[in-house]
Design a protein around this motif. Structure first.
Motif, mmCIF file in Angstrom:
data_model
loop_
_atom_site.group_PDB
_atom_site.id
_atom_site.type_symbol
_atom_site.label_atom_id
_atom_site.label_comp_id
_atom_site.label_asym_id
_atom_site.label_seq_id
_atom_site.Cartn_x
_atom_site.Cartn_y
_atom_site.Cartn_z
ATOM 1 N N SER A 96 0.795 -1.229 0.000
ATOM 2 C CA SER A 96 0.000 0.000 0.000
ATOM 3 C C SER A 96 0.831 1.285 0.000
ATOM 4 C CB SER A 96 -0.940 0.010 1.206
ATOM 5 O OG SER A 96 -0.195 -0.119 2.415
ATOM 6 N N GLU A 97 2.065 1.256 0.501
ATOM 7 C CA GLU A 97 2.851 2.499 0.572
ATOM 8 C C GLU A 97 3.387 2.933 -0.785
ATOM 9 O OE1 GLU A 97 6.683 2.246 2.607
ATOM 10 O OE2 GLU A 97 6.497 0.056 2.564
ATOM 11 N N TYR A 98 3.455 1.977 -1.741
ATOM 12 C CA TYR A 98 4.009 2.299 -3.053
ATOM 13 C C TYR A 98 2.931 2.826 -3.995
ATOM 14 C CZ TYR A 98 8.236 0.105 -1.405
ATOM 15 O OH TYR A 98 9.358 -0.189 -0.673
ATOM 16 N N PHE A 99 3.307 3.794 -4.795
ATOM 17 C CA PHE A 99 2.350 4.466 -5.661
ATOM 18 C C PHE A 99 1.942 3.596 -6.850
ATOM 19 C CE2 PHE A 99 1.128 7.535 -8.981
ATOM 20 C CZ PHE A 99 0.138 8.221 -8.295
ATOM 21 N N PHE A 100 2.919 3.053 -7.560
ATOM 22 C CA PHE A 100 2.608 2.223 -8.728
ATOM 23 C C PHE A 100 2.500 0.750 -8.331
ATOM 24 C CE2 PHE A 100 4.448 5.887 -11.057
ATOM 25 C CZ PHE A 100 3.373 6.134 -11.898
ATOM 26 N N LEU A 101 1.390 0.144 -8.734
ATOM 27 C CA LEU A 101 1.114 -1.245 -8.362
ATOM 28 C C LEU A 101 0.682 -2.062 -9.577
ATOM 29 C CD1 LEU A 101 -1.073 -0.559 -5.176
ATOM 30 C CD2 LEU A 101 1.367 -1.120 -5.210
ATOM 31 N N THR A 102 0.769 -3.379 -9.426
ATOM 32 C CA THR A 102 0.174 -4.275 -10.410
ATOM 33 C C THR A 102 -1.320 -4.357 -10.113
ATOM 34 O OG1 THR A 102 0.382 -6.275 -9.055
ATOM 35 C CG2 THR A 102 2.302 -5.655 -10.402
ATOM 36 N N LYS A 103 -2.067 -5.010 -10.980
ATOM 37 C CA LYS A 103 -3.513 -5.112 -10.735
ATOM 38 C C LYS A 103 -3.826 -5.980 -9.512
ATOM 39 C CE LYS A 103 -4.181 -8.871 -14.093
ATOM 40 N NZ LYS A 103 -4.887 -9.274 -15.327
ATOM 41 N N LYS A 104 -2.792 -6.724 -9.037
ATOM 42 C CA LYS A 104 -2.960 -7.533 -7.827
ATOM 43 C C LYS A 104 -2.553 -6.765 -6.575
ATOM 44 C CE LYS A 104 -2.419 -12.027 -10.086
ATOM 45 N NZ LYS A 104 -1.638 -13.298 -10.140
ATOM 46 N N GLY A 105 -2.201 -5.493 -6.762
ATOM 47 C CA GLY A 105 -1.868 -4.663 -5.613
ATOM 48 C C GLY A 105 -0.440 -4.806 -5.123
ATOM 49 N N LEU A 106 0.433 -5.334 -5.990
ATOM 50 C CA LEU A 106 1.831 -5.528 -5.609
ATOM 51 C C LEU A 106 2.727 -4.450 -6.211
ATOM 52 C CD1 LEU A 106 2.023 -9.380 -6.295
ATOM 53 C CD2 LEU A 106 1.824 -8.277 -4.057
ATOM 54 N N LYS A 107 3.836 -4.187 -5.542
ATOM 55 C CA LYS A 107 4.818 -3.228 -6.061
ATOM 56 C C LYS A 107 5.382 -3.750 -7.382
ATOM 57 C CE LYS A 107 9.103 -2.937 -4.550
ATOM 58 N NZ LYS A 107 10.340 -2.672 -3.791
#
Length: 297
Positions: free
Chosen positions: A204-215
Motif C-alpha cells: 500500500s505504501e508504493y504508488f505504482f502497483l500491479t492489478k494484484k496490488g503488488l509493487k
C-alpha cells in the motif's frame, strides 16, 4: 562479525548502495572465492595475489562474458580490497595496477520525438487501471527522466499533486524533487481513482502497483516500455533507460542548458550528463548551418 558481513554493512551503510548493487558485489566476491578454492586450494581471498585474479579474469573471458561484465565483476573485487585497506586488514590491494579491459563505446540511440508522440497518441484515451497506469509511467519517464528503480520506489507520500512535484530516491539514497507538468498531474488524479478501486492492495505504501496490488519490479517495467515502443520503433534497445536518454536528448535539442539537465537527471557531475550531448550534435549542426553568417548566400 566476519569480513564479508562487514563488507556488506560498508556497502549498505557507508556507500549507500542499492540492495541490487550490494547483492551483485557479494555474489561476485563469492564466485571469486569459489574459483580460488577450486583452482588454488585457497579459502582466504584476503591473501590472493594478482596472478590469481588474472587467472579468474581469463576464466571469465573464456566463459564468453563480455568485457563490460568482466569489468563489473572486477569492480566488485576492487571495492572489497579497498574496504580491506580501510580497515587495515591489508597493506596493498592486489588490483592496484590492474587496467580495465577495453570495451567498445555503445551508442545509446534515443527515441525520436515522433516515436514518443506516436506511442502517446496511441494511448491518448486509456481505459481501466492498467492502461491508465501504463500511460502515466511512460509519460513520467519521458517528462522527468527518472530512473527505473526511482519510479518503482515512488511512495504515496512522495507525490505532491497540488505542488506539481514528485520526490524520488536516487543513487546512494540521494533525494531530489522533480517538477511534474500539469498535464501529467491530471493523469495522476485519474490513476489514483483507479488505484482505489483495486480489489486488494498488498504494498500500500508504493504508488505504482500491479492489478494484484503488488509493487512493480524491474522486469515488469522493462517489458512495459519494450512492448509499447516495439510498435513504433525498430531500434535495438527499447528500455526505460532509453526513455531517460530520450528525455535528456530532447531537452538539450530544444535549448536546455547542461547544468539544468544534470540536476533533473540527478547526476553528481557534468561528466555523466555530457554523454547525452553527442545525440544533440545533429540538431546543433542544423542550427549552426541555418544561423551562421558565413553559410548565408
Amino acid at each position: 562479525m566476519n569480513t564479508k558481513d562487514a563488507f556488506r554493512d560498508y556497502l549498505q551503510l557507508e556507500k549507500k548502495y542499492s540492495p541490487h548493487t550490494v547483492n551483485a558485489y557479494l555474489n561476485d566476491l563469492i564466485y571469486f572465492e569459489t574459483f580460488n578454492k577450486l583452482h588454488f586450494n585457497q579459502e582466504n581471498v584476503e591473501q590472493v595475489n594478482y596472478s590469481q585474479i588474472r587467472n579468474w579474469i581469463v576464466s571469465l573471458v573464456d566463459a564468453n562474458l563480455s568485457n563490460v561484465s568482466v569489468n563489473r565483476k572486477i569492480a566488485s573485487l576492487k571495492a572489497f580490497y579497498k574496504f580491506l585497506l580501510k580497515i587495515k586488514q591489508i597493506d596493498v590491494s592486489p588490483l592496484l595496477k590492474h587496467k580495465a579491459l577495453k570495451t567498445p563505446k555503445i551508442l545509446q540511440i534515443p527515441f525520436s520525438e515522433k516515436e514518443v508522440l506516436d506511442v502517446l497518441v496511441h494511448m491518448q484515451s486509456p481505459v481501466g487501471f492498467e492502461e491508465i497506469r501504463n500511460k502515466l509511467i511512460i509519460d513520467l519517464f519521458y517528462t522527468t527522466g527518472m530512473r527505473r528503480t526511482e519510479l518503482i520506489h515512488i511512495k504515496i507520500s512522495n507525490v505532491n499533486l497540488s505542488g506539481h512535484t514528485i520526490k524520488v530516491l536516487g543513487k546512494r539514497n540521494k533525494e531530489r524533487i522533480l517538477p511534474v507538468l500539469p498535464i501529467i498531474t491530471e493523469q495522476f488524479s485519474l490513476y489514483v481513482r483507479e488505484r482505489l478501486c483495486l480489489e486488494s492492495i498488498v504494498d500500500s505504501e508504493y504508488f505504482f502497483l500491479t492489478k494484484k496490488g503488488l509493487k512493480l519490479n524491474d522486469s515488469f517495467v522493462y517489458r512495459l516500455i519494450n512492448t509499447y515502443f516495439s510498435t513504433v520503433s525498430e531500434k535495438v534497445k527499447k528500455s526505460p533507460h532509453i526513455l531517460r536518454h530520450t528525455f535528456a536528448t530532447h531537452l538539450l535539442n530544444n535549448g536546455a542548458d547542461l547544468n539544468s539537465v544534470k540536476e533533473l537527471l540527478g547526476h553528481s557531475s557534468l561528466a555523466s550528463t555530457q554523454i547525452y550531448t553527442h545525440n544533440s550534435l545533429s540538431e546543433l549542426k542544423k542550427v549552426y548551418q541555418e544561423t551562421h553568417p558565413r553559410n548565408k548566400k
